[in-house]
Write an enzyme that holds these catalytic residues in place. Structure first.
Site, PDB file in Angstrom:
ATOM      1  N   TYR A   1       0.805  -1.223   0.000  1.00 38.38           N
ATOM      2  CA  TYR A   1       0.000   0.000   0.000  1.00 38.38           C
ATOM      3  C   TYR A   1       0.841   1.278   0.000  1.00 38.38           C
ATOM      4  O   TYR A   1       0.292   2.377  -0.060  1.00 38.38           O
ATOM      5  CB  TYR A   1      -0.944   0.012   1.204  1.00 38.38           C
TER       6      TYR A   1
ATOM      7  N   HIS B   1      -4.823   5.962  -1.530  1.00 41.43           N
ATOM      8  CA  HIS B   1      -5.505   5.911  -0.234  1.00 41.43           C
ATOM      9  C   HIS B   1      -4.546   6.216   0.916  1.00 41.43           C
ATOM     10  O   HIS B   1      -4.979   6.443   2.041  1.00 41.43           O
ATOM     11  CB  HIS B   1      -6.116   4.519  -0.051  1.00 41.43           C
TER      12      HIS B   1
ATOM     13  N   PHE C   1      -5.659  -0.954   9.324  1.00 47.41           N
ATOM     14  CA  PHE C   1      -6.289  -0.821   8.018  1.00 47.41           C
ATOM     15  C   PHE C   1      -7.323   0.294   8.107  1.00 47.41           C
ATOM     16  O   PHE C   1      -7.853   0.599   9.172  1.00 47.41           O
ATOM     17  CB  PHE C   1      -6.877  -2.127   7.474  1.00 47.41           C
TER      18      PHE C   1
ATOM     19  N   ASN D   1     -10.438   0.929   7.392  1.00 47.30           N
ATOM     20  CA  ASN D   1     -11.813   0.821   7.885  1.00 47.30           C
ATOM     21  C   ASN D   1     -11.925   0.726   9.400  1.00 47.30           C
ATOM     22  O   ASN D   1     -13.026   0.813   9.936  1.00 47.30           O
ATOM     23  CB  ASN D   1     -12.513  -0.386   7.251  1.00 47.30           C
TER      24      ASN D   1
ATOM     25  N   ASN E   1     -14.290   5.600   4.463  1.00 47.77           N
ATOM     26  CA  ASN E   1     -14.434   4.598   5.521  1.00 47.77           C
ATOM     27  C   ASN E   1     -13.546   4.842   6.738  1.00 47.77           C
ATOM     28  O   ASN E   1     -13.928   4.518   7.863  1.00 47.77           O
ATOM     29  CB  ASN E   1     -14.212   3.195   4.968  1.00 47.77           C
TER      30      ASN E   1
END
Length: 189
Positions: free
Chosen positions: A15, A20, A66, A68, A114
């Protein structure tokens, strides 16, 4: 006074520098400029670096939950340090804004993000400072998930690096002035 500066993103090598993860990228940049090192904290589920700036303790945080579940780490840190949501600043991506645009807000809804939904759920309020960094909408035929978890193309990456400089300046201005309203007036756009 104590400040909690939280950059949102997803942990893990795959990531790194994805759209994001612009929140992580910004916090990494600030900490690199200040020569600060992150420490993994399993209790708070976050990577944390700290320093004193202008007589205030400042914690730079990258939740490792993460996206969320980011609110878990934020809520735990606020509770442990006895901080009010007034002391919280969250930096994150916004796909409804053009690549490289920034928007500073003193409160607001999750807007479909989120990570912000999780923070609102866990701290029970929308009344926290935030800086949104535009990552643009997906191109035709690309899903939102693939877009936000994808890397920037060369031109957009250059734009984002310039934007991170501007947001770094905004965060430093806020930490020096202690006045988020002034910071919004100076840096929104």
């Amino acid at each position: 006074m104590v400040k909690l500066i939280v950059g949102l993103g997803n942990p893990g090598e795959k990531y790194i520098e994805t759209k994001h993860n612009v929140g992580f990228m910004l916090v990494d940049k600030i900490c690199k400029d200040l020569d600060l090192k992150f420490t993994a904290d399993k209790i708070f589920q976050a990577d944390i670096a700290s320093t004193f700036l202008n007589g205030e303790k400042v914690y730079f945080v990258k939740p490792t939950t993460f996206m969320n579940e980011s609110g878990k780490a934020v809520q735990a840190l606020l509770a442990y340090y006895g901080l009010d949501i007034e002391d919280l600043l969250v930096i994150y991506d916004d796909l409804d804004m053009e690549v490289g645009k920034i928007r500073l807000r003193s409160k607001g809804s999750a807007g479909g993000h989120n990570g912000i939904k999780s923070i609102i759920k866990h701290i029970g309020s929308q009344e926290f400072k935030r800086i949104k960094i535009g990552i643009g909408r997906p191109k035709e035929g690309v899903t939102v998930v693939h877009h936000v978890l994808g890397k920037f193309d060369k031109d957009d990456y250059t734009t984002i690096l310039n934007t991170l400089d501007k947001v770094d300046n905004a965060v430093n201005y806020y930490l020096q002035s202690g006045n988020f309203e002034q910071t919004m007036q100076k840096y929104n756009g």
